[in-house]
Design an enzyme around this catalytic site. Sequence first.
Site, short mmCIF file in Angstrom:
data_model
loop_
_atom_site.label_atom_id
_atom_site.label_comp_id
_atom_site.label_asym_id
_atom_site.label_seq_id
_atom_site.Cartn_x
_atom_site.Cartn_y
_atom_site.Cartn_z
N HIS A 1 44.04 42.19 32.68
CA HIS A 1 45.48 41.24 32.62
C HIS A 1 44.87 39.83 32.59
O HIS A 1 43.81 39.55 32.88
CB HIS A 1 45.84 41.47 33.88
CG HIS A 1 45.37 41.37 35.19
ND1 HIS A 1 44.46 42.08 35.67
CD2 HIS A 1 45.34 40.09 35.87
CE1 HIS A 1 44.03 41.65 36.87
NE2 HIS A 1 44.52 40.49 37.13
N VAL A 2 45.98 39.18 32.34
CA VAL A 2 45.91 37.79 32.00
C VAL A 2 46.12 36.97 33.47
O VAL A 2 47.26 37.49 34.10
CB VAL A 2 47.00 37.14 31.02
CG1 VAL A 2 47.03 35.66 31.01
CG2 VAL A 2 46.73 37.74 29.93
#
Length: 237
Positions: free
Chosen positions: A138-139
Amino acid sequence: MQLSVRDAANILKVPTKDIYDWIKQEAIPFYKINEEYRFNRVELLEWASSRRILASPEVFLEAETEDERLPSLLESLKAGGIFYHVGGNDKASVLRAVIDTLSFPEEEEVDKDFLYQVLLAREALGSTCVGDGVAIPHVRNPVVLHVTNPSIWLCFLDHPIDFGAPDGLPVNILFTLISPTVRDHLHLLSRLSFALLDKTFKAALKRQASQEELMETVSSIEMAQTALASGSAVPIR
């Protein structure tokens, strides 16, 4: 928000002594500000997810009091999709293959090359593995991508790879999480962490069940989680 030791203990549902022990061991992400320990909510929940520690239902209820409706895990998974036989022989090539499967609405001009670099940078900070062959790339800062809707892509890999998992097991299941706000990110990360404790869901993931079965299982889990957050007693299956 910078959480106190007591806040962290309440969220993780552990005694404050456990928090202090983890601090001494440098096993938990923390900051020391004016001689007091503080925790970042995003980092804390990411750490809890990697340790399979279920956060308090109060985390969900706090967000639900806002005017804006939070996304469900099922809705986000439907928005992203489920993919089988994703290629790659190492972490970098797998992330590249995963990104190549992602699709976004035309109005969301997401630079996939930039996204690839951001995901690699996040992995450099620490593996997003949560154990049992599962990782959640994920970011770290969701707003950098300028997406308008949260999405989760479930990818089953052709070949299990070394992802730096805490339990040492190779990874063959990736949940790639992308959301427009930190609030949505925390909410979905918590929901997904809860789902991964469910024995039925874990079994379905291991045998790479059909999209229909996986979606139905997620729907059942979210019903159980809603009941748990409201105070009803619903056991993990």
